[in-house]
Scaffold this motif. Structure first.
Motif, mmCIF file in Angstrom:
data_model
loop_
_atom_site.group_PDB
_atom_site.id
_atom_site.type_symbol
_atom_site.label_atom_id
_atom_site.label_comp_id
_atom_site.label_asym_id
_atom_site.label_seq_id
_atom_site.Cartn_x
_atom_site.Cartn_y
_atom_site.Cartn_z
ATOM 1 N N ALA A 283 -35.590 32.838 25.342
ATOM 2 C CA ALA A 283 -36.188 31.750 26.121
ATOM 3 C C ALA A 283 -37.244 32.317 27.053
ATOM 4 N N ASN A 284 -38.000 31.399 27.658
ATOM 5 C CA ASN A 284 -39.120 31.801 28.516
ATOM 6 C C ASN A 284 -38.940 31.375 29.965
ATOM 7 N N GLY A 285 -37.702 31.063 30.356
ATOM 8 C CA GLY A 285 -37.426 30.653 31.725
ATOM 9 C C GLY A 285 -37.293 29.165 31.912
ATOM 10 N N ASN A 286 -37.586 28.385 30.864
ATOM 11 C CA ASN A 286 -37.488 26.924 30.962
ATOM 12 C C ASN A 286 -36.162 26.375 30.439
ATOM 13 N N LYS A 294 -23.350 28.985 24.370
ATOM 14 C CA LYS A 294 -21.953 28.641 24.680
ATOM 15 C C LYS A 294 -21.598 27.274 24.126
ATOM 16 N N GLU A 295 -22.495 26.324 24.308
ATOM 17 C CA GLU A 295 -22.218 24.959 23.851
ATOM 18 C C GLU A 295 -22.175 24.851 22.329
ATOM 19 N N LEU A 296 -23.074 25.558 21.675
ATOM 20 C CA LEU A 296 -23.174 25.411 20.218
ATOM 21 C C LEU A 296 -22.114 26.212 19.464
ATOM 22 N N VAL A 297 -21.899 27.484 19.866
ATOM 23 C CA VAL A 297 -21.007 28.343 19.069
ATOM 24 C C VAL A 297 -20.080 29.199 19.931
ATOM 25 N N ASP A 298 -19.818 28.765 21.157
ATOM 26 C CA ASP A 298 -18.981 29.556 22.066
ATOM 27 C C ASP A 298 -19.528 30.953 22.282
ATOM 28 N N GLY A 299 -20.860 31.071 22.245
ATOM 29 C CA GLY A 299 -21.500 32.354 22.490
ATOM 30 C C GLY A 299 -21.886 32.492 23.944
ATOM 31 N N GLY A 300 -22.841 33.362 24.205
ATOM 32 C CA GLY A 300 -23.273 33.557 25.582
ATOM 33 C C GLY A 300 -24.189 34.740 25.713
ATOM 34 N N GLY A 301 -24.413 35.151 26.945
ATOM 35 C CA GLY A 301 -25.300 36.275 27.197
ATOM 36 C C GLY A 301 -26.087 36.079 28.459
ATOM 37 N N HIS A 302 -27.387 36.224 28.377
ATOM 38 C CA HIS A 302 -28.270 36.112 29.527
ATOM 39 C C HIS A 302 -29.049 34.799 29.482
ATOM 40 N N VAL A 303 -29.679 34.471 30.571
ATOM 41 C CA VAL A 303 -30.441 33.222 30.675
ATOM 42 C C VAL A 303 -31.543 33.152 29.619
ATOM 43 N N ASN A 304 -32.227 34.281 29.401
ATOM 44 C CA ASN A 304 -33.351 34.295 28.459
ATOM 45 C C ASN A 304 -33.063 35.036 27.155
#
Length: 335
Positions: A283-286, A294-304
């Motif tokens: 992502a680009n900050g937006n 998280k919502e789509l596949v129970d994943g995660g990580g950083h904001v971008n």
């Protein structure tokens, strides 16, 4: 009359198409591995042909009896000529039953294809030598003078992952043909296999270079971003009002994803899904893609930069069903 040429996805298979492109200009190329993919690609070709007169040429792929019967029945009431040129002994039963199925296990499919076209349109010594290189490695003639050069060519084509063939079919074959044209320049040189092996990095860079020199990774990224940007409509997806781009097995997601978002500030996220069912978000900050993952596949990580695993994903060799699965997932999870 247009030729629709379906071939295998290795050095021999692509080289068959290289030969047909040398002799014929009105050719559309498709590639397949074995199994059901052959049937799916054949049906795609039939849909492309419609009611026109055409030739379907299949090379370096051995069919089952059921596939042969199905293909013959599919063109029964159409003005389509079907030809198959192959060298795999497992196709012998089919060759004995279907007159359009030509089999010769003494030569690779590229050499068979060359002999077929050159008998009609004339010999070309340089192309003939290249086909001998392919033949030496494909049927493993270890004592042949061309064998070592053939091994390097085979490895180069197997490793030609820079242009995704599912997303960019025409550009992928253009890249493959560019490399094969380059291979031909090494035939007859002293220690040709070593020289080609040493030069492959520069050869790849030359294909992707537009103006200024750069690393192969950056040149490849810039090339892919040009392709993605010029085909935005095909690859665009939406997530809760945010516009994103969906790729498949694009490779180097961090580089390409971030470069695409910089070049296309109207897009908020970049998503790549792989054959191993992994999702990579950029992502680009937006948009907070850690929440999207998280919502789509129970994943995660950083904001971008985030990721996840989509267990229900079914890989495909055509882009449209890949995109349809992601769109369906987004629709279901973001209600």
């Amino acid at each position: 009359m247009k030729i629709y040429h379906l071939s295998h996805t290795d050095l021999d298979g692509y080289s068959c198409q290289f030969v047909s492109s040398f002799y014929m200009k009105n050719v559309k190329f498709y590639n397949s591995n074995y199994g059901k993919e052959i049937e799916d690609k054949f049906n795609i070709i039939l849909n492309q042909i419609g009611d026109e007169k055409a030739i379907i040429l299949i090379t370096d792929l051995n069919l089952s009896l059921a596939q042969c019967a199905s293909f013959e029945n599919a063109i029964k009431d159409k003005e389509i000529k079907l030809m198959l040129l192959d060298h795999h002994q497992t196709g012998l039963e089919c060759a004995n039953k279907f007159k359009w199925y030509y089999l010769d296990n003494s030569r690779c499919a590229t050499k068979i294809t060359y002999d077929f076209f050159s008998a009609m349109f004339g010999e070309d010594e340089k192309l003939k030598e290249y086909c001998d290189v392919v033949n030496a490695v494909d049927i493993w003639l270890k004592d042949d003078a061309h064998f070592e050069l053939g091994k390097v060519c085979m490895g180069a084509i197997a490793g030609a992952k820079e242009v995704n063939k599912v997303m960019f079919e025409n550009e992928h074959i253009e890249y493959i043909f560019y490399m094969m044209n380059t291979f031909m320049k090494y035939i007859g040189l002293s220690h040709s296999h070593i020289r080609l092996d040493e030069d492959m990095h520069s050869i790849k860079k030359e294909f992707f270079k537009l103006l200024d020199d750069d690393t192969l990774s950056n040149l490849n990224s810039a090339y892919l971003i040009r392709l993605l940007s010029s085909n935005k409509d095909k690859f665009t997806i939406q997530y809760k009002g945010h516009k994103g781009i969906l790729t498949h097995n694009i490779g180097s997601t961090s580089v390409i994803g971030n470069d695409f978002l910089v070049a296309n500030p109207d897009y908020d996220f970049f998503l790549d899904i792989t054959s191993k069912k992994t999702l990579s978000f950029r992502a680009n900050g937006n948009l907070d893609v850690s929440q999207v993952a998280k919502e789509l596949v129970d994943g995660g990580g950083h904001v971008n930069a985030s990721g996840g695993f989509y267990a229900g994903f079914k890989d495909a060799y055509i882009y449209e069903p890949i995109k349809a699965q992601i769109v369906d997932l987004i629709n279901k999870k973001s209600l």
